[in-house]
Design a protein around this motif. Structure first.
Motif, short mmCIF file in Angstrom:
data_model
loop_
_atom_site.label_atom_id
_atom_site.label_comp_id
_atom_site.label_asym_id
_atom_site.label_seq_id
_atom_site.Cartn_x
_atom_site.Cartn_y
_atom_site.Cartn_z
N ARG A 353 0.52 -0.56 0.15
CA ARG A 353 0.26 -0.03 0.20
C ARG A 353 0.65 1.32 0.39
N GLY A 354 0.12 2.25 -0.71
CA GLY A 354 1.38 3.35 -0.03
C GLY A 354 1.87 3.74 -1.93
N ASP A 355 2.18 5.10 -1.95
CA ASP A 355 2.26 6.03 -2.66
C ASP A 355 4.57 5.75 -2.85
N ARG A 356 5.05 5.02 -2.10
CA ARG A 356 6.87 4.76 -1.88
C ARG A 356 7.02 3.17 -2.17
N PRO A 357 8.31 3.31 -2.49
CA PRO A 357 8.78 1.82 -3.57
C PRO A 357 8.92 1.12 -1.99
N THR A 358 8.22 -0.15 -1.77
CA THR A 358 8.23 -0.95 -0.47
C THR A 358 9.59 -2.00 -0.46
N TYR A 359 10.23 -2.29 0.13
CA TYR A 359 11.58 -3.09 0.34
C TYR A 359 11.02 -3.99 1.54
N TRP A 360 10.27 -5.52 0.42
CA TRP A 360 9.77 -6.16 1.57
C TRP A 360 10.74 -7.69 1.91
N PRO A 361 10.54 -7.35 3.43
CA PRO A 361 11.66 -9.20 3.45
C PRO A 361 11.33 -10.03 3.11
N GLY A 362 12.17 -11.07 1.98
CA GLY A 362 11.73 -12.19 1.28
C GLY A 362 13.31 -13.39 1.32
N ARG A 363 12.38 -14.07 0.42
CA ARG A 363 13.39 -15.24 0.47
C ARG A 363 13.21 -16.37 -0.99
N ARG A 364 14.41 -16.97 -1.21
CA ARG A 364 14.38 -17.51 -2.56
C ARG A 364 12.97 -19.11 -2.05
N VAL A 365 12.47 -19.57 -3.22
CA VAL A 365 11.75 -20.48 -3.50
C VAL A 365 13.13 -21.52 -3.87
N ARG A 366 13.09 -22.66 -3.11
CA ARG A 366 14.36 -23.46 -3.41
C ARG A 366 12.96 -25.38 -4.26
N THR A 367 11.87 -25.01 -3.77
CA THR A 367 10.84 -25.86 -3.92
C THR A 367 11.60 -26.31 -5.62
N SER A 368 11.33 -27.64 -6.42
CA SER A 368 11.30 -27.89 -7.25
C SER A 368 9.75 -28.12 -7.88
N GLY A 369 10.28 -27.39 -9.51
CA GLY A 369 9.26 -26.93 -9.47
C GLY A 369 8.78 -24.90 -9.73
N ALA A 370 9.65 -24.83 -8.87
CA ALA A 370 9.33 -23.51 -8.68
C ALA A 370 9.82 -22.55 -9.99
N LEU A 371 9.43 -21.44 -10.05
CA LEU A 371 9.45 -20.28 -11.49
C LEU A 371 11.24 -20.45 -10.79
N PRO A 372 12.15 -20.38 -12.28
CA PRO A 372 13.51 -19.51 -12.10
C PRO A 372 13.49 -17.94 -11.73
N GLY A 373 14.33 -17.89 -10.09
CA GLY A 373 14.29 -16.66 -9.53
C GLY A 373 13.57 -16.29 -8.75
#
Ligand code: AMP
Ligand code: MG
Length: 417
Positions: A353-373
């Motif tokens: 939400r809001g009008d500012r770029p957000t930096y949101w904590p995340g992690r890579r998904v390593r499960t098989s079948g996940a999209l690359p990246g």
């Protein structure tokens, strides 16, 4: 309020004006994490001669292709010795891995394909065979050309390269036993707030532990700086003034807390009274908006760069990861100076939400079948919530927009270290 891009530009402009720190020489073993102040150039060819990469027999490959199998053995060439015979048709020299190839030989037959065992003494005669089609035994088999990796005079590492542990072998190979590197920036860290207690203490009801001080200091240390801990500043003008004065003697002063709009947010006013000239205060970013950046000139010394980080821990962290780290890399002459960001795609839908770029904590998904990246935004309560950062591998940058983000949409991922 300025944008993230404008904040980067202003930091770059001011640090470039000051120029990178001076340089010093360090022993190569002590150079990990340091930034090169001079280019590293090879003083040798690698390899220094045609060399065998197998234990075996050096031959003229045309002999094998023409079906010759019986060879007279001229000598044994060990690594560290020079050959003394020229290989001619029907002759061979036993050769060890890393040893110089003898004149006349352009290929090696592995000892496993000879009539002798691996550790057998060198015979006068040997039978050599080849386990593939004879015409495929080409010149260059199991050997490297003189200078194939790099040649004397070739650039190995550029100015501005930050030396990694994996670079030490190559530096040693080219004889860079001492390297010219930038002085490490000195950074003073001053968390402020009456509610803060040291992390070794049990906080009372109204208190919290100072998490920013140790965190900001550790990130800066990781970035190759010398960190001084100025203790915890009180929300009191006299105490803050005294501590800030000490910090202004360093290359960089990092404060946390007291930079937003509360009645006890004293930092910007005190900085002004101490001749810190504001470059910006507040950036369009979420979290971390109230960040302050200024420069304090010093008589006869290098100016001090001053950052006031918002007190909420994730805001402080983002301020350091994006802006302070860039300033420190510029000061150290590191190229590139901008924080690393990687193209990624969202693994799940997400709403900001809001009008500012957000930096949101995340992690890579390593499960098989996940999209690359694929990266997954983590559950997160906002700027005070460090728990989510403990699970995160990076920050997902999401520009402001009205509609929700769909799985598979492209984003940028800023790895945390
Ligand atoms: P401030 O920027 O001083 O208004 O602080 C914003 C929020 O961050 C408040 O909830 C503070 O208690 C918290 N905070 C400030 N400094 C620190 C710190 N060093 N460690 C942890 N939390 C902090
Ligand atoms: Mg405060």
């Amino acid at each position: 309020m300025i944008s993230v891009e404008e904040a980067f530009e202003l930091i770059e402009q001011h640090v470039r004006e000051i120029g990178p720190l001076d340089s010093t020489k360090v022993a190569v073993q002590d150079s990990v994490g340091r930034v090169l102040a001079t280019e590293i150039v090879a003083d040798v060819d690698s390899p220094p001669h045609h060399k065998s990469v197998m234990d075996g027999f050096a031959v003229n490959s045309a002999d094998i292709r023409s079906g010759i199998t019986q060879f007279r053995v001229l000598e044994t060439i060990a690594a560290g010795t020079m050959p003394s015979h020229t290989v001619t048709s029907g002759t061979t020299s036993r050769i060890m891995t890393g040893a110089p190839m003898p004149d006349g030989a352009d290929a090696v037959v592995m000892v496993e394909l000879s009539s002798i065992g691996y550790s057998a003494p060198t015979p006068d005669e040997v039978t050599l065979t080849w386990d593939g089609p004879l015409e495929k035994f080409l010149s260059g088999k199991h050997m490297m050309e003189h200078g194939q990796n790099f040649a004397r005079g070739q650039a190995i590492f550029p100015i501005g390269h930050r030396i990694r542990a994996v670079d030490i072998g190559l530096l040693a190979e080219v004889g860079a036993s001492w390297v010219e590197v930038r002085r490490q920036p000195t950074v003073a860290v001053l968390p402020t707030g009456d509610e803060l207690v040291d992390c070794s203490c049990q906080p009372a009801d109204s208190q919290i532990r100072n998490s920013n001080g140790p965190m900001v200091g550790a990130i800066c240390q990781n970035l190759g700086t010398h960190v001084t801990d100025l203790g915890i500043g009180a929300d009191d003008p006299a105490d803050l003034t005294a501590r800030i004065k000490v910090g202004l003697d360093q290359d960089v002063l990092l404060l946390s807390g007291g930079v937003s709009a509360g009645t006890l947010d004293l930092v910007p006013g005190i900085l002004e009274s101490l001749n810190v000239v504001q470059v910006f205060h507040k950036v369009k970013i979420k979290p971390g908006k109230p960040i302050f950046f200024g420069v304090r000139q010093r008589d006869g010394g290098r100016p001090c760069l001053v950052f006031g980080l918002p007190g909420n821990p994730v805001s402080s962290l983002i301020g350091v990861q994006l802006f302070v780290s860039t300033a420190l890399r510029l000061l150290s002459g590191q190229i590139p100076a901008a924080p690393l960001s990687l193209p990624a795609v969202l693994s799940t839908p997400h709403q900001t939400r809001g009008d500012r770029p957000t930096y949101w904590p995340g992690r890579r998904v390593r499960t098989s079948g996940a999209l690359p990246g694929a990266v997954e935004p983590l559950p997160w309560n906002g700027s005070s919530d460090l728990f989510s950062l403990g699970q995160a591998e990076g920050l997902i940058q999401m520009p402001p927009r009205a509609q929700p983000w769909a799985a598979g949409e492209r984003v940028l991922f800023f790895p945390l270290t």
